[in-house]
Write a protein that holds these residues in place. Structure first.
Motif, PDB file in Angstrom:
ATOM      1  N   VAL A 112       6.670  44.704 -21.832  1.00 24.84           N
ATOM      2  CA  VAL A 112       5.738  45.821 -21.596  1.00 24.84           C
ATOM      3  C   VAL A 112       4.549  46.428 -22.394  1.00 24.84           C
ATOM      4  CG1 VAL A 112       5.758  48.915 -22.101  1.00 24.84           C
ATOM      5  CG2 VAL A 112       8.196  47.070 -21.354  1.00 24.84           C
ATOM      6  N   THR A 113       3.481  46.537 -21.962  1.00 27.32           N
ATOM      7  CA  THR A 113       2.089  46.239 -22.268  1.00 27.32           C
ATOM      8  C   THR A 113       1.401  47.660 -22.534  1.00 27.32           C
ATOM      9  OG1 THR A 113       0.556  45.402 -20.808  1.00 27.32           O
ATOM     10  CG2 THR A 113       1.829  43.907 -22.574  1.00 27.32           C
ATOM     11  N   ALA A 114       0.676  47.756 -23.338  1.00 23.72           N
ATOM     12  CA  ALA A 114      -0.028  49.085 -23.769  1.00 23.72           C
ATOM     13  C   ALA A 114      -1.261  49.304 -22.121  1.00 23.72           C
ATOM     14  CB  ALA A 114      -1.628  48.613 -24.655  1.00 23.72           C
ATOM     15  N   HIS A 115      -0.988  48.127 -21.347  1.00 22.75           N
ATOM     16  CA  HIS A 115      -2.307  48.106 -19.951  1.00 22.75           C
ATOM     17  C   HIS A 115      -0.838  48.680 -19.004  1.00 22.75           C
ATOM     18  CE1 HIS A 115      -4.511  45.386 -21.878  1.00 22.75           C
ATOM     19  NE2 HIS A 115      -4.050  44.628 -21.829  1.00 22.75           N
ATOM     20  N   ASP A 116       0.276  48.879 -19.316  1.00 24.33           N
ATOM     21  CA  ASP A 116       1.080  49.438 -18.279  1.00 24.33           C
ATOM     22  C   ASP A 116       1.291  50.883 -17.920  1.00 24.33           C
ATOM     23  OD1 ASP A 116       2.395  46.932 -17.243  1.00 24.33           O
ATOM     24  OD2 ASP A 116       3.510  46.890 -19.041  1.00 24.33           O
ATOM     25  N   PHE A 117       0.939  51.604 -19.709  1.00 24.81           N
ATOM     26  CA  PHE A 117       0.369  52.915 -19.723  1.00 24.81           C
ATOM     27  C   PHE A 117      -0.838  53.188 -19.249  1.00 24.81           C
ATOM     28  CE2 PHE A 117       4.421  52.009 -23.023  1.00 24.81           C
ATOM     29  CZ  PHE A 117       4.719  52.610 -22.919  1.00 24.81           C
ATOM     30  N   VAL A 118      -1.857  52.608 -18.969  1.00 23.43           N
ATOM     31  CA  VAL A 118      -3.196  52.574 -19.146  1.00 23.43           C
ATOM     32  C   VAL A 118      -2.977  53.167 -17.540  1.00 23.43           C
ATOM     33  CG1 VAL A 118      -5.788  52.520 -18.592  1.00 23.43           C
ATOM     34  CG2 VAL A 118      -3.946  51.948 -20.567  1.00 23.43           C
ATOM     35  N   TYR A 119      -2.143  52.368 -16.958  1.00 23.90           N
ATOM     36  CA  TYR A 119      -1.653  52.327 -15.211  1.00 23.90           C
ATOM     37  C   TYR A 119      -1.395  53.528 -14.749  1.00 23.90           C
ATOM     38  CZ  TYR A 119       0.149  50.541 -10.625  1.00 23.90           C
ATOM     39  OH  TYR A 119      -0.009  51.083  -9.315  1.00 23.90           O
ATOM     40  N   ALA A 120      -0.375  53.740 -15.605  1.00 24.32           N
ATOM     41  CA  ALA A 120       0.614  55.093 -15.389  1.00 24.32           C
ATOM     42  C   ALA A 120      -0.516  55.587 -15.334  1.00 24.32           C
ATOM     43  CB  ALA A 120       1.543  54.992 -15.957  1.00 24.32           C
ATOM     44  N   PHE A 179      -0.365  66.640 -29.058  1.00 28.15           N
ATOM     45  CA  PHE A 179      -0.639  65.636 -27.876  1.00 28.15           C
ATOM     46  C   PHE A 179       0.468  64.823 -27.575  1.00 28.15           C
ATOM     47  CE2 PHE A 179      -1.649  61.607 -26.235  1.00 28.15           C
ATOM     48  CZ  PHE A 179      -2.117  61.946 -25.041  1.00 28.15           C
ATOM     49  N   TYR A 180       0.837  64.123 -29.358  1.00 31.11           N
ATOM     50  CA  TYR A 180       1.811  63.652 -29.137  1.00 31.11           C
ATOM     51  C   TYR A 180       3.021  64.097 -28.769  1.00 31.11           C
ATOM     52  CZ  TYR A 180       4.233  66.174 -32.916  1.00 31.11           C
ATOM     53  OH  TYR A 180       4.624  66.752 -33.363  1.00 31.11           O
ATOM     54  N   MET A 181       3.351  65.556 -28.947  1.00 29.23           N
ATOM     55  CA  MET A 181       4.713  66.203 -28.449  1.00 29.23           C
ATOM     56  C   MET A 181       5.063  66.398 -26.965  1.00 29.23           C
ATOM     57  SD  MET A 181       4.439  69.228 -30.588  1.00 29.23           S
ATOM     58  CE  MET A 181       5.950  70.524 -30.051  1.00 29.23           C
ATOM     59  N   MET A 182       3.999  65.597 -26.331  1.00 32.44           N
ATOM     60  CA  MET A 182       4.171  65.208 -24.382  1.00 32.44           C
ATOM     61  C   MET A 182       4.121  64.151 -24.478  1.00 32.44           C
ATOM     62  SD  MET A 182      -0.010  67.374 -24.575  1.00 32.44           S
ATOM     63  CE  MET A 182       0.454  68.022 -22.712  1.00 32.44           C
ATOM     64  N   MET A 183       4.247  62.730 -25.497  1.00 34.21           N
ATOM     65  CA  MET A 183       4.914  61.989 -24.447  1.00 34.21           C
ATOM     66  C   MET A 183       6.200  61.585 -24.198  1.00 34.21           C
ATOM     67  SD  MET A 183       1.522  60.305 -25.146  1.00 34.21           S
ATOM     68  CE  MET A 183       1.343  61.782 -23.946  1.00 34.21           C
ATOM     69  N   SER A 184       6.228  62.522 -24.482  1.00 34.80           N
ATOM     70  CA  SER A 184       8.313  62.574 -24.124  1.00 34.80           C
ATOM     71  C   SER A 184       8.539  62.841 -22.463  1.00 34.80           C
ATOM     72  CB  SER A 184       9.549  63.303 -24.719  1.00 34.80           C
ATOM     73  OG  SER A 184       9.036  64.476 -25.001  1.00 34.80           O
ATOM     74  N   HIS A 185       7.052  63.154 -22.319  1.00 38.83           N
ATOM     75  CA  HIS A 185       7.151  63.613 -20.609  1.00 38.83           C
ATOM     76  C   HIS A 185       7.546  62.673 -19.431  1.00 38.83           C
ATOM     77  CE1 HIS A 185       6.039  65.972 -16.971  1.00 38.83           C
ATOM     78  NE2 HIS A 185       6.816  66.467 -17.139  1.00 38.83           N
ATOM     79  N   ALA A 186       8.235  62.888 -18.193  1.00 38.64           N
ATOM     80  CA  ALA A 186       8.337  61.729 -17.592  1.00 38.64           C
ATOM     81  C   ALA A 186       6.571  61.254 -16.780  1.00 38.64           C
ATOM     82  CB  ALA A 186       8.997  62.589 -16.259  1.00 38.64           C
ATOM     83  N   SER A 187       6.054  62.163 -16.876  1.00 39.91           N
ATOM     84  CA  SER A 187       5.058  61.794 -15.668  1.00 39.91           C
ATOM     85  C   SER A 187       4.187  60.727 -16.496  1.00 39.91           C
ATOM     86  CB  SER A 187       3.712  63.019 -15.770  1.00 39.91           C
ATOM     87  OG  SER A 187       3.696  63.723 -17.155  1.00 39.91           O
ATOM     88  N   THR A 188       4.270  60.198 -18.534  1.00 35.70           N
ATOM     89  CA  THR A 188       3.444  59.851 -19.216  1.00 35.70           C
ATOM     90  C   THR A 188       4.272  58.359 -19.607  1.00 35.70           C
ATOM     91  OG1 THR A 188       4.427  60.346 -21.275  1.00 35.70           O
ATOM     92  CG2 THR A 188       2.879  61.667 -20.147  1.00 35.70           C
TER      93      THR A 188
END
Length: 540
Positions: A112-120, A179-188
């Protein structure tokens, strides 16, 4: 100590270092059951196991098991490391940096890499994806998100970058301290680009799907059940005890209770009005948990909506005539509280709004409702008013719509028609404005009033009433960049309580029958977020 360090400390460690694994914490001496399975009931078929497509609570619960985002929540709702082991912002909260763990892998063995988050994240805002949560990218204030969603900029212009495989940087168009609190949301959550490109819209099917969470989807029978099983590639698999999780679609709450009592389910919702009896008979099994959710009704303020409800006085009258105390104390009876504002009182970053009608007696509300309806030209001496109430299949929703309709008829002479639809058809009708009045339920995506109040933004994807107020839009935009937006949040609630595009009815309490063998249910997480990896089952 810098300004950033001070504030981040106050925000419960926004800069967070590696913490102990937040998986099942089995105490010494506990005897685990041989069968480590968890089976629970959901009301409807969930929308999707795709993180960028899912839009309902049940689906998000499933996605939180299948995928892991940058940040998880602990049993008290506090942010804890997920794929990210630490995070920090610059001085003005316009740039956030996340450091990813080096032992996170997908279920096919790929890292799992940062690129997977960028893509998502790019996929989330890409108009081609048609994500119902694309607006969340705007809510995150990601650079160029709004322009991309509007088709005015390229997806690659989104303010997110993989500096290297383990460093993700988000650049924002405005300061966003939470902003950091929003990272537990599924869309991220991350998405596997190579799998999606190979299988297209079939990528989430069992056998195709690749996940990075504690579980993998092994079976999905629409309108019947979905099964997820422990993933041995998950970075904290050795601390994950529950091996199989099954969600059964059971539309009837009473049938679900019968199946729970027969031992077929480990958790089900308590049918409406039955909690007092069940709590007395099964004190170790019946639980009620307050949560940051609000039940409400939308008015259709589009051009095709009823002419009557375009009149603010009519909307106020219909709201005032609902006796919320009767609903929570005599109909629901499971710890819910009356709602006179949208965001649940007690959320972080919110001053208590001054809402005049909340302080009236119900008799005073009823009297004012009659006056307002008459002033608008409706009622016994005016035009008759007929409204349809749209709701999704559920005995609880039906009973509540019936009670509300009776209150409107008895007090105001309003005739109502109940309109029941299955979940996905209901979602389409509500989104398309094919209703007079429709039920809604909203649960916090993070512990800040903006997760509720942003639904009043003109462009919000979940502004189902299609309410629009330029002053409210401006206040919402201003509030995003403030360290303390409590005063503005209060003002927004006060405006909405007068203009009444929605009717807040009650703030939720989740009333469950929960198998006492299931341990560590997060009863103190007000966002009601739970992870199967944190649970375990003890022997009888």
């Amino acid at each position: 100590m810098t300004r950033t360090t001070k504030l981040l400390a106050a925000l419960a460690a926004t800069t967070c270092l590696v913490a102990p694994a937040m998986a099942a914490n089995v105490p010494d001496g506990a005897t685990l059951a041989d069968d480590q399975s968890f089976t629970y009931r959901i009301l409807d078929e969930f929308t999707s196991p795709d993180p960028q497509i899912v839009e309902d609570v049940s689906g998000s619960e499933i996605v939180r098991d299948l995928f892991e985002g940058l940040i998880n929540q602990d049993a008290d709702g506090n942010p804890v490391p997920g794929v990210a082991t630490e995070w920090s912002s610059n001085e003005d909260f316009t740039e956030w940096t996340f450091t990813l763990r080096d032992n996170a892998v997908w279920s096919d063995g790929e890292p799992v890499t940062a690129h997977d988050f960028v893509y998502a994240w790019k996929r989330l805002v890409d108009p081609a994806t048609a994500s119902p949560y694309a607006w969340f990218g705007e809510l995150m204030s990601l650079d160029n998100a709004s322009a991309i969603i509007a088709g005015e900029a390229e997806v690659d212009d989104l303010g997110v970058e993989a500096v290297d495989d383990h460093t993700l940087v988000a650049r924002l168009s405005a300061p966003l301290p939470h902003f950091y609190m929003m990272m537990s949301h599924a869309s991220t959550f991350p998405a596997p680009q190579w799998v999606i490109e190979e299988h297209g819209d079939q990528w989430t099917r069992p056998g195709n799907i690749v996940t990075n969470g504690a579980y993998i989807l092994t079976e999905h029978v629409p309108q019947e059940r979905s099964v997820r099983e422990k993933s041995e590639t998950y970075w904290d698999a050795e601390n994950t005890v529950i091996e199989t999780v099954t969600a059964l679609v059971i539309n009837d709450e009473n049938q679900a209770l019968t199946r729970f009592m027969a031992g077929e389910l480990d958790r089900t919702e308590v049918p409406i009005g039955q909690f007092p009896r069940l709590e007395e008979e099964y004190p170790d099994t019946a639980i009620s948990i307050p949560t940051l959710c609000t039940y409400y009704y939308n008015f259709n303020l589009r051009d095709n909506g009823p002419e009557a409800t375009h009149d603010e006085r009519v909307r106020q009258a219909l709201s005032y005539a609902i006796d919320r105390d009767v609903i929570v104390n005599q109909v629901l009876q499971a710890g819910q509280t009356p709602a006179y504002v949208f965001a649940p009182v007690g959320m972080a970053n919110m001053d208590t709004p001054n809402v005049e009608y909340e302080n009236w007696t119900q008799a005073e509300r009823d009297a004012r409702a009659v006056e307002l309806l008459a002033e608008a030209g409706y009622g016994p001496d005016g035009e008759s008013l007929q409204l349809g109430i749209l709701y999704n299949t559920s005995d609880a929703h039906r009973q509540l719509a019936t009670v509300v309709g009776q209150m409107w008829e008895q007090k105001l002479g309003v005739q109502t028609t109940l309109e029941n639809m299955e979940w996905n058809t209901f979602l389409d009708s509500r989104e398309n404005g094919d209703f007079d009045v429709s039920r809604g339920g909203w649960c916090a995506d993070y512990n800040d009033p903006s997760t509720f109040l942003d639904l009043f933004q003109t462009t919000s994807g979940y502004n189902d009433a299609k309410y629009s107020n330029t002053d409210v839009d401006a206040m919402l935009n201003e509030a995003k960049g403030l360290e303390d937006a409590a005063d503005i949040n209060r003002q927004i609630e006060e405006i909405v309580a007068v203009e009444m595009p929605i009717i807040p009815v009650y703030h939720y309490a989740n009333a469950y029958m929960l198998n006492p063998q299931i341990q560590d249910w997060p009863v103190n997480n007000l966002e009601a977020n739970w992870y199967s990896k944190d649970l375990y089952k003890i022997a009888e």
